[in-house]
Structure formats: structure tokens, C-alpha cells
Write an enzyme that holds these catalytic residues in place. Structure first.
Site, short mmCIF file in Angstrom:
data_model
loop_
_atom_site.label_atom_id
_atom_site.label_comp_id
_atom_site.label_asym_id
_atom_site.label_seq_id
_atom_site.Cartn_x
_atom_site.Cartn_y
_atom_site.Cartn_z
CG HIS A 1 -2.58 -0.88 1.33
ND1 HIS A 1 -2.38 -1.44 2.27
CD2 HIS A 1 -2.39 -1.95 -0.23
CE1 HIS A 1 -3.40 -3.01 2.04
NE2 HIS A 1 -3.08 -2.53 0.27
CB CYS B 1 3.16 20.30 -6.13
SG CYS B 1 4.90 19.73 -7.08
CG LEU C 1 1.63 -10.25 15.00
CD1 LEU C 1 1.57 -11.22 14.52
CD2 LEU C 1 1.09 -10.55 15.58
CB SER D 1 -3.19 -8.49 8.56
OG SER D 1 -4.50 -8.49 7.50
#
Length: 304
Positions: free
Chosen positions: A145, A204, A288, A245
Site C-alpha cells: 500500500h 507541489c 505478535l 491482519s
């Protein structure tokens, strides 16, 4: 988030190879042993999600911390529709960015990198945009992503570092950041409307166009070459290890389905249910960091 996946097969075809998943909530039980056996075969591919980064202080959308929040991400369509939406995005993102910038890899990221260095894991695909796999040394991780530390112009496609934009926004909005803002996933933060209305957005520097973080928003497509690269990595894997996830969006779920169709065993380590639990040969509902550290330790102990 992401493009539609490949057509699904029927339920029996997708689950027949795995049988009943080995599920547990102990860090040292049979589920961990099954995970270690998959990693011992070498050639595993890791697919990581936001749950891997929560131990680094970054909130998630749907995991153990995400369930306590009602935040919804801005879509690509909202962002490109008008200046007001972009002002809201950048005001909140500017407030939350320091927490992302100072986040450091946790034990889970370091365990994944150790497994990669020792040949147990051959590739890492991450749905996260926080750059923590890179910071842990996994420089070749596929960032599905995109990455939050880079900014792209939607008009001329010029890219710059987020740190540079952060300095420009600070100059335009001196003293804007306030202590006590509530951090949300992906560096978002809750702000009162009056603060958003006063925020100045930087254009920008090259063409004056619209700047956007170089990430895939919800409602936006993951670049096709990146998707194909991930399919190839998963197709060549000895196993697919899903870390942190819920697989709630098709962007990551499609790779689990692909592994199941190819009879590649899937292990899922996640706190809470996922959308692909029925496809898992191994399922651990555990934090985890401790779980991956324990798995890496067992593999090191049995290495020749």
C-alpha cells in the site's frame, strides 16, 4: 483498498487442503510448534498487517485496539473531490505524523528480519505504510500500500520526502500541533473542525499541484505490477505466514485465497478473528512480538 482479486473457487476447494486449523492462545503450545514446522521448511512468505505495528505504538483499524475506535479512513474519491477534504486530511496527518516518524520496529519486526536472514522467510509483503520493516532491516519488503514517508504530486508525479513537506507545513502553520491529540491509524489524528478550517495546505513546489501521501487510499487501486509481484512470491512459497491482519480488505485476502488454491499451507497469527480463518492450517491468537520471538528461538535451537 486495492483492486478486485481473482475469482474465488467454491468453499470445499479452498479449504480441503488445510483441514481443521490448529488453533490456540498459548505462546508455547501445539500451534506454535506447527508454525515452527512450516518455517523450518524454509521458503515461507510473510504477509503482515497493522497488528504487527501496534506494539510500536501505531494504532490499527480492526485489531485488538482498533475495535475500540470508530475512525474511518478517507477515501481516494474524497481526497480528490475538493480542497476542504484535502485540508482535513493534511491537518490531521500533520498532527499525527511525528508519532509515525518516531516509531521504531518492535520485537515482531526484528523476528521477521531474523527469520529472513536465516533463510526461513524468503519474502515479506506488508500492508503497512509505516516503514517499520525497512527500519528493521527488511529493505526488500514489498510495501503493498505504499509508504507514508514519501509524498507524490497528483499533477506532475514529482515525489518528495515527507520530512520535507512536514517542514513546509510547520512553517505555514506555526504552533498548529497541539499536545493531547488522539492518534488514529496511519498517522491520522482527531482534531476539532475549527482547527482544520485554519490549516494551510502546501502545494507541489514543482508545478503547484495537489500533494498526496505516496500510499494507496481506500477506494484506490494497488498498482498492477505490485500485485502481480506478490502473486508470484506467494505462488513460489513453501507456506504463507499472515501476521497481524484481519484480512478484512481484499487487498491482502486475495493472496491467502491464492495460496489456498495452490495448496500452499497458510498460518495466521493475529489477535482476533480474521476473514480467512477457515483457510488456515495453523491459527494462533497471540501477540505478535512474543510469539515470533519464541518461534525464531525454537528454530535457532534446532538448527544444525
Amino acid at each position: 483498498m486495492g483492486t478486485p482479486g481473482t475469482p474465488d473457487t467454491d468453499h470445499a476447494d479452498r479449504t480441503g487442503h488445510a483441514g481443521r486449523a490448529e488453533q490456540e492462545d498459548r505462546a508455547d503450545g501445539p500451534g506454535l510448534e506447527a508454525l515452527v514446522r512450516l518455517l523450518a521448511d524454509r521458503g515461507a512468505v510473510v504477509l503482515s498487517g497493522a497488528g504487527l505495528s501496534t506494539e510500536s505504538g501505531i494504532p490499527d483499524y480492526r485489531g485488538a485496539t482498533g475495535r475500540r475506535r470508530t475512525a474511518t479512513p478517507m477515501t481516494y474519491q474524497e481526497f480528490t473531490a475538493g480542497e476542504a477534504a484535502r485540508r482535513r486530511y493534511w491537518a490531521r496527518s500533520h498532527t499525527g505524523w511525528p508519532a509515525i516518524a518516531r516509531a521504531r520496529p518492535n520485537a515482531g519486526h526484528h523476528a521477521v528480519e531474523h527469520l529472513r536472514r536465516t533463510g526461513r522467510v524468503t519474502a515479506v509483503i506488508t500492508q503497512n505504510v509505516d516503514g517499520l520493516h525497512r527500519a528493521a532491516g527488511t529493505g526488500a519488503a514489498v510495501e503493498l500500500h505504499g509508504r507514508l514517508d514519501r509524498v507524490v504530486c497528483l499533477d506532475c508525479r514529482h515525489t518528495t520526502a515527507r520530512a520535507e513537506l512536514d517542514q513546509r507545513l510547520e512553517e505555514l502553520n506555526a504552533g498548529f500541533r497541539t499536545a493531547g491529540a488522539v492518534l488514529r491509524p496511519d498517522g491520522d489524528a482527531h482534531l476539532p473542525q475549527e482547527a482544520v478550517d485554519a490549516f494551510q495546505v502546501a502545494p507541489c513546489r514543482v508545478c503547484g499541484g495537489v500533494l498526496k501521501p505516496d500510499v494507496v487510499f481506500f477506494g484506490e487501486s494497488v498498482p498492477a505490477p505490485r500485485v502481480e509481484q506478490c502473486y508470484e512470491l506467494v505462488g513460489a512459497a513453501s507456506s504463507l505466514i499472515v501476521l497481524g491482519s484481519s484480512l478484512s480488505v481484499l487487498s491482502g485476502l486475495r493472496f491467502v485465497r491464492h495460496a489456498a488454491r495452490e495448496r500452499i499451507p497458510v498460518a495466521i497469527v493475529n489477535q482476533g478473528a480474521t476473514r480467512a480463518d477457515e483457510l488456515a492450517a495453523v491459527r494462533l491468537d497471540r501477540p505478535l512480538g512474543p510469539t515470533l520471538t519464541a518461534a525464531a528461538g525454537l528454530l535457532d535451537a534446532t538448527a544444525p
